[in-house]
Motif scaffolding. Structure first.
Motif: not given
Length: 461
Positions: A74-88, A20-34
């Motif tokens: 499909q919906h975060l086209k201006d983001c850099e997406l990484i399929g992984g898990r943050v360990e630390s 919820y947080v990550g997706f919504t925030l990325a949608q809101q900021l992806q274009t402006r930060i790019k």
């Protein structure tokens, strides 16, 4: 994007978690930060956001699984997406360690700002047999598996002459009387009732649904009066509601219950289906970080959603959602913090987006404040419970309010259209109670055909 193609020369806003947080925030900021020359990076092992309130509806076949998830690419086209898990997380050096999915590479990733949005995981207890025999309802995969499992148990029960095996197959136990558990048992019972009515070898009275709740009431999000009416409604449908009762053990598919008041035995029963919905806890990876964490494992945050330690806000670190201890300025939250739900998470993300941009523009930050207007729950087709602005109601109006609210709340127009279309199709043609077999082992048929003697020996028609 290949690992060696990850952005190295642009300021990175790293979002840990694509819910919820990550997706919504990325949608809101992806274009402006790019456009400002930076990059928004989202790290999550799943390539989609799961709309958790729809898991009971997926488990009951009201909507298809893919309609309850929102794909990142499909919906975060201006983001850099990484399929992984943050360990630390090493915030002092602005670096995270990431483990790629499916034995992918481990690597470190630098960042300039970080958002902790890793959500929550199922909270369990060291109960004998729980890990071996129970299933949760926190992921889309669990919802799909549960639906097919329940329908398969019904079919198996219709073919056996062994009464004990029949009772075990048709006994369904849900542990946890919060929203997740109540909606799960309401939707599953409704689906199972329809499936049995279509099977002339079974009767609805053969079904046994049991709700186990350790507290003296269910659904703390609604008024006690409405909660009592929900209990009465469930019991009128033949569902056993056991309050002040907890799971003592679940070894070898024998569920033993205990009375929480005097710790005496509270009955036992065999079951093939044990569903665990007894709460959530913050995702544990934040314990492997230098960020401040409270006694419940949540990242400490201020009302402006900056990560905040004993000496004040920590520069370049933000947190929101289930993983964060965010003050509830309305005073309504337990312990003074916002409860872990989608309503807060989405709104916190929108406030955070404003604040992240405000810090870059030297403007004052906004505190998160949201007064909860109420809660809605679906309990099966045309059945529901709701408390909105202090007004309690149930039945068809509450069910309609539940569907309208969540149909509106799921992100993106495309997903809204899918959900409402599927609801309409089901209302027109009736509930689909067709189960798909061997979802848990999709290679089973191929292995048998290829000559796997072990699987041949285990195979059933």
């Amino acid at each position: 994007m290949a690992f060696n193609q990850l952005a190295k020369d642009r300021p990175r806003l790293l979002i840990v978690g694509g819910g919820y947080v990550g997706f919504t925030l990325a949608q809101q900021l992806q274009t402006r930060i790019k456009e400002s020359g930076g990059v928004v990076t989202v790290v999550d092992p799943n390539p989609y956001m799961t709309y958790l309130p729809f898991l009971p509806e997926v488990a009951a076949g009201n909507i298809e699984a893919r309609s309850a998830i929102v794909p990142h690419r499909q919906h975060l086209k201006d983001c850099e997406l990484i399929g992984g898990r943050v360990e630390s997380i090493d915030h002092a050096n602005r670096t995270v360690s990431i483990r790629g999915i499916d034995q992918g590479p481990d690597f470190d990733l630098p960042y300039d700002e970080i958002v902790i949005a890793g959500g929550s995981v199922t909270r369990t207890f060291p109960i004998e047999g729980l890990a071996e025999n129970a299933i949760g309802l926190k992921t889309i995969e669990e919802a799909v598996s549960l639906r097919n499992w329940v329908l398969e148990r019904i079919e198996i029960a219709s073919l056996t002459d062994d009464e004990a095996e029949k009772r075990k197959a048709l006994t369904f136990i849900v542990v946890g009387g919060g929203f997740a558990g109540i909606e799960a048992i309401g939707e599953l019972e409704d689906m199972a009732r329809t499936a049995v009515e279509r099977n002339d070898r079974l009767k609805v009275s053969d079904l046994r649904f049991v709700l186990v709740e350790a507290m003296g009431r269910i659904m703390p999000e609604v008024t006690e009066e409405r909660a009592e009416k929900v209990v009465a409604d469930l019991r009128s449908r033949g569902i056993e509601v056991l309050l002040n009762t907890s799971l003592d053990s679940a070894k070898d598919q024998l569920v033993k219950l205990i009375n929480m008041k005097d710790k005496s035995p509270a009955g036992e029963m065999y079951t093939d289906t044990l569903v665990w919905t007894a709460g959530v806890q913050a995702s544990p990876f934040v314990k492997n970080s230098d960020l401040p964490v409270d006694e419940r494992g949540r990242v400490r945050a201020g009302a402006d959603l900056r990560v905040t330690g004993d000496d004040g806000p920590i520069k370049g670190a933000w947190a929101a959602g289930d993983i964060a201890a965010v003050p509830d300025l309305t005073g309504a939250g337990p312990g003074g913090f916002c409860v872990p739900n989608a309503q807060h998470a989405v709104r916190q993300a929108k406030t955070m987006a404003k604040n992240i941009m405000a810090t870059r523009e030297g403007k004052p930050l906004e505190d998160y404040y949201h007064e909860n207007l109420g809660a809605v729950a679906g309990l099966g087709l045309y059945k529901g419970a709701a408390t909105i602005r202090g007004v309690d109601f149930g039945g068809l109006p509450a069910w309609a309010a539940h569907r309208l609210y969540h149909g509106y709340a799921i992100p993106t127009i495309e997903r809204k259209v899918r959900v409402f279309s599927e609801w309409g199709i089901n209302m027109l043609f009736g509930r689909d109670t067709t189960g798909m077999r061997h979802v848990r082992d999709p290679r089973r048929s191929f292995k048998i055909a290829a000559g796997d003697e072990v699987d041949k020996a285990k195979a059933r028609l």
